[in-house]
Design a protein around this motif. Structure first.
Motif, PDB file in Angstrom:
ATOM      1  N   GLN A  83      23.207  11.306  60.566  1.00 14.20           N
ATOM      2  CA  GLN A  83      24.147  10.181  60.488  1.00 14.20           C
ATOM      3  C   GLN A  83      25.536  10.657  60.057  1.00 14.20           C
ATOM      4  O   GLN A  83      26.551  10.086  60.472  1.00 14.20           O
ATOM      5  N   LEU A  84      25.574  11.725  59.254  1.00 14.72           N
ATOM      6  CA  LEU A  84      26.867  12.299  58.845  1.00 14.72           C
ATOM      7  C   LEU A  84      27.601  12.867  60.059  1.00 14.72           C
ATOM      8  O   LEU A  84      28.811  12.660  60.222  1.00 14.72           O
ATOM      9  N   ILE A  85      26.847  13.561  60.921  1.00 20.12           N
ATOM     10  CA  ILE A  85      27.458  14.103  62.148  1.00 20.12           C
ATOM     11  C   ILE A  85      28.064  12.958  62.957  1.00 20.12           C
ATOM     12  O   ILE A  85      29.232  13.021  63.380  1.00 20.12           O
ATOM     13  N   GLN A  86      27.270  11.910  63.134  1.00 28.37           N
ATOM     14  CA  GLN A  86      27.740  10.742  63.904  1.00 28.37           C
ATOM     15  C   GLN A  86      28.993  10.137  63.280  1.00 28.37           C
ATOM     16  O   GLN A  86      29.916   9.729  63.983  1.00 28.37           O
ATOM     17  N   MET A  87      29.002  10.109  61.952  1.00 26.22           N
ATOM     18  CA  MET A  87      30.127   9.487  61.251  1.00 26.22           C
ATOM     19  C   MET A  87      31.411  10.298  61.453  1.00 26.22           C
ATOM     20  O   MET A  87      32.476   9.736  61.737  1.00 26.22           O
ATOM     21  N   VAL A  88      31.304  11.629  61.326  1.00 24.31           N
ATOM     22  CA  VAL A  88      32.499  12.471  61.502  1.00 24.31           C
ATOM     23  C   VAL A  88      33.002  12.355  62.939  1.00 24.31           C
ATOM     24  O   VAL A  88      34.210  12.260  63.192  1.00 24.31           O
ATOM     25  N   LYS A  89      32.075  12.320  63.873  1.00 25.38           N
ATOM     26  CA  LYS A  89      32.477  12.197  65.285  1.00 25.38           C
ATOM     27  C   LYS A  89      33.185  10.860  65.537  1.00 25.38           C
ATOM     28  O   LYS A  89      34.192  10.804  66.245  1.00 25.38           O
ATOM     29  N   LYS A  90      32.655   9.824  64.930  1.00 25.35           N
ATOM     30  CA  LYS A  90      33.264   8.501  65.089  1.00 25.35           C
ATOM     31  C   LYS A  90      34.683   8.487  64.497  1.00 25.35           C
ATOM     32  O   LYS A  90      35.615   7.934  65.093  1.00 25.35           O
ATOM     33  N   MET A  91      34.836   9.118  63.341  1.00 27.22           N
ATOM     34  CA  MET A  91      36.160   9.189  62.712  1.00 27.22           C
ATOM     35  C   MET A  91      37.117   9.982  63.592  1.00 27.22           C
ATOM     36  O   MET A  91      38.276   9.616  63.762  1.00 27.22           O
ATOM     37  N   ARG A  92      36.597  11.067  64.175  1.00 28.94           N
ATOM     38  CA  ARG A  92      37.446  11.951  64.984  1.00 28.94           C
ATOM     39  C   ARG A  92      37.766  11.349  66.353  1.00 28.94           C
ATOM     40  O   ARG A  92      38.932  11.304  66.754  1.00 28.94           O
ATOM     41  N   ASP A  93      36.736  10.888  67.054  1.00 27.53           N
ATOM     42  CA  ASP A  93      36.921  10.493  68.454  1.00 27.53           C
ATOM     43  C   ASP A  93      37.300   9.026  68.637  1.00 27.53           C
ATOM     44  O   ASP A  93      37.983   8.674  69.581  1.00 27.53           O
ATOM     45  N   GLU A  94      36.810   8.184  67.724  1.00 26.40           N
ATOM     46  CA  GLU A  94      37.102   6.750  67.884  1.00 26.40           C
ATOM     47  C   GLU A  94      38.148   6.262  66.890  1.00 26.40           C
ATOM     48  O   GLU A  94      38.544   5.104  66.930  1.00 26.40           O
ATOM     49  N   LYS A  95      38.559   7.171  65.982  1.00 25.80           N
ATOM     50  CA  LYS A  95      39.512   6.788  64.921  1.00 25.80           C
ATOM     51  C   LYS A  95      39.009   5.580  64.148  1.00 25.80           C
ATOM     52  O   LYS A  95      39.740   4.649  63.873  1.00 25.80           O
ATOM     53  N   LYS A  96      37.707   5.629  63.849  1.00 26.36           N
ATOM     54  CA  LYS A  96      37.117   4.505  63.101  1.00 26.36           C
ATOM     55  C   LYS A  96      36.261   5.013  61.943  1.00 26.36           C
ATOM     56  O   LYS A  96      35.615   6.059  62.041  1.00 26.36           O
ATOM     57  N   PHE A  97      36.283   4.232  60.863  1.00 31.36           N
ATOM     58  CA  PHE A  97      35.361   4.511  59.766  1.00 31.36           C
ATOM     59  C   PHE A  97      33.954   4.137  60.205  1.00 31.36           C
ATOM     60  O   PHE A  97      33.772   3.443  61.218  1.00 31.36           O
ATOM     61  N   LEU A  98      32.979   4.541  59.408  1.00 33.99           N
ATOM     62  CA  LEU A  98      31.588   4.208  59.724  1.00 33.99           C
ATOM     63  C   LEU A  98      31.414   2.692  59.860  1.00 33.99           C
ATOM     64  O   LEU A  98      30.656   2.214  60.693  1.00 33.99           O
ATOM     65  N   SER A  99      32.141   1.955  59.054  1.00 29.75           N
ATOM     66  CA  SER A  99      32.042   0.482  59.072  1.00 29.75           C
ATOM     67  C   SER A  99      32.590  -0.118  60.353  1.00 29.75           C
ATOM     68  O   SER A  99      32.359  -1.290  60.638  1.00 29.75           O
ATOM     69  N   GLY A 100      33.378   0.662  61.104  1.00 28.35           N
ATOM     70  CA  GLY A 100      33.979   0.138  62.321  1.00 28.35           C
ATOM     71  C   GLY A 100      35.462  -0.164  62.170  1.00 28.35           C
ATOM     72  O   GLY A 100      36.166  -0.378  63.156  1.00 28.35           O
TER      73      GLY A 100
END
Lengths: 311, 223
Positions: A133-150
């Motif tokens: 889930q940490l990997i997913q979170m970093v990717k989301k921050m990097r690629d989608e410019k979003k926090f885990l919360s959205g």
């Protein structure tokens, strides 16, 4: 050519098709910046990036991000390691932003050794999220410019995302599926557990190749030179997830006592030679634990010098 | 059931040292089944305290009373006419029962005689093991009926971690690796597809006090 995800040196070296060679540095049990600089000096010029451990074996040490900054000051590229044991998702995300703001460009996402092993066994293990889930979170921050919360974040931390893989743990059949899960979660590179059982590793990489996984993430084969027979036996018997075949121990026992360390390095270099030719292996991650001063010699002997410069 | 363990006798005795009249209250439900705080255990602890205080020349007037369930208002009512005779209350119920007792008699000091330990199962007489952390969002359907939150030392939703050790957990060879067991069970059932995808982060709902109102019911005025 596809745009770089983070633009770290490690990413550029791998992208250019060079055989990567990375090192490891354990921060001190104290506020001793000089010790970090001293260890870093042995690695400088000999590796493409340096993995900075995060409270490894659950012992309190200088923060990985802080030691990473010292490395940047010394002209080395850190690989900032983060475990899930010590922080919840709020602290993780703020540390990720801060690390990036200070120039960190690689990050390794791990679960972390259980706190029971360390110097604070009474501590509450956080594990709010796990390594996947940490990997997913970093990717989301990097690629989608979003926090885990959205929620949106204002500047994305462009990090080259790494994770660990253990090719040896049971059930063996599950190992490649777990690698596939990490790749689906968004990992860019993998550092494997220290390899001693070459037969099993060859089988794991063959299966990874067959599933097309080695084309989706760069695999760095983990190498830790054995310093002594005692160390080999300790790794075999006491370190969970480690696979040290008896033949390796016999090999070390077969040489003169004064030459065991030399033999350990020789074995490591033979492994590195094989990895250079092995399909699916993109480089080697050298974990010379408390043996940083030997890295120049090992790099020389493994014929991985000079390290490539990629713009 | 909720499993509890009696506190060390010296700790219990010490909590009560300044009181002369104490009522020891057992609970006939979970803690009775796990042999920690039912009628029998109330008898034993009451006798021990009585004896110890006599020997210290500081006699304790101690009464005993076991209610069916300390977590149920209906059963606590039976204590209303008794409690007034005592300075303090000692409860052998789980933490929920102790709090409900304290809430009903807010003027009385209430002391716990047991440590509430876990939600668990009965492996054998006197032998209990934890199985549930009441996380509030059960994933047992996906994990072959083995709870990763309770049975994995790191509570991982996407295990096993790199410390899995030939079927054991890295913390202890006697502790099975939950994710090894999950893999084995799902593999035998031909349902490994259930754990091929990454499970997203848990929505932790056990971080604030929770309330459940079943469908068709509503919050009543407290009597």
């Amino acid at each position: 050519m596809e745009e770089l995800k983070a633009g770290s040196n490690l990413e550029k070296v791998l992208r250019a098709g060079h055989f990567a060679f990375t090192g490891e540095l354990g921060p001190p049990r104290g506020a001793n910046a000089e010790e970090v600089r001293k260890k870093a000096a042995f690695l400088k010029g000999n590796v493409d990036a340096v993995n900075i451990t995060d409270n490894q074996t659950a012992m309190v040490r200088m923060a990985s991000w802080a030691a990473s900054l010292l490395l940047i000051q010394e002209g080395l590229e850190p690989n900032f390691q983060m475990v899930c044991r010590d922080r919840n998702r709020l602290a993780m995300q703020s540390d990720i932003l801060g690390a990036y703001a200070h120039g960190i460009r690689n990050m390794l996402c791990l679960s972390g050794d259980h706190q029971q092993f360390g110097d604070h066994p009474q501590a509450m293990g956080v594990f709010d999220i796990d390594s996947m889930q940490l990997i997913q979170m970093v990717k989301k921050m990097r690629d989608e410019k979003k926090f885990l919360s959205g929620a949106d974040l204002d500047e994305a931390p462009k990090l080259f995302i790494g994770a660990a893989a253990n090719p040896f743990a049971e059930p063996f059949e599950w190992r490649v599926h777990r690698l596939a899960k990490k790749i689906n979660a968004g990992v860019d590179f993998i550092q494997t557990q220290c390899i001693y059982n070459m037969d099993k590793f060859r089988e794991w990489i063959r299966r990874s190749n067959d599933m097309g996984l080695t084309e989706k993430a760069y695999i760095l084969a983990g190498v830790t030179p054995l310093k002594s027979v005692g160390m080999a036996k300790y790794m075999q018997g006491k370190v969970p997830g480690m696979d040290v075949p008896d033949a390796v121990i016999k090999r070390l026992q077969g040489v003169d006592k004064k030459k065991v360390a030399e033999e350990g390095i020789k074995f490591a270099c033979e492994q590195i030679e094989e990895f250079k030719e092995m399909k699916g292996v993109a480089g080697v991650h050298l974990m010379a634990i408390e043996w940083e001063h030997k890295v120049p010699e090992i790099a020389e002997q493994a014929k991985v010098l000079p390290r490539p410069k990629v713009d | 059931m909720i499993v509890a363990k009696r506190k060390p006798f010296e700790d219990i005795k010490n909590m009560l040292k300044d009181y002369k009249k104490v009522l020891n209250i057992g609970c006939g439900t979970c803690v009775a089944v796990c042999l920690a705080g039912g009628e029998k255990e109330v008898d034993v602890l009451t006798a021990e305290l009585d004896m110890a205080r006599k020997m210290e020349d500081n006699p304790l007037e101690i009464g005993k009373f076991t209610v069916e369930r300390q977590c149920d208002r209906e059963y606590l009512e039976a204590l209303d006419s008794v409690v007034g005779n005592y300075e303090a209350l000692l409860s052998m119920a789980c933490g929920a029962g102790i709090q409900f007792l304290a809430e009903r008699y807010p003027e009385k000091p209430v002391f716990p005689a047991v440590d509430t330990t876990f939600i668990g199962i009965n492996q054998g007489v006197g032998w209990y093991e934890e199985r549930c952390r009441s996380c509030g969002s059960c994933v047992l359907g996906m994990t072959g009926g083995i709870c990763p939150v309770t049975m994995c030392a790191k509570g991982l939703y996407n295990g096993p971690c790199g410390g899995t050790n030939k079927g054991s957990c890295e913390i202890n060879k006697d502790q099975p690796c939950a994710w090894f067991m999950i893999y084995e069970r799902l593999s035998k059932q031909g349902r490994l597809n259930l754990i091929m995808d990454v499970v997203p982060p848990q929505d932790w709902r056990n971080q604030t006090p929770r309330t459940v109102i079943q469908p068709g019911y509503k919050k009543n005025e407290v009597a």
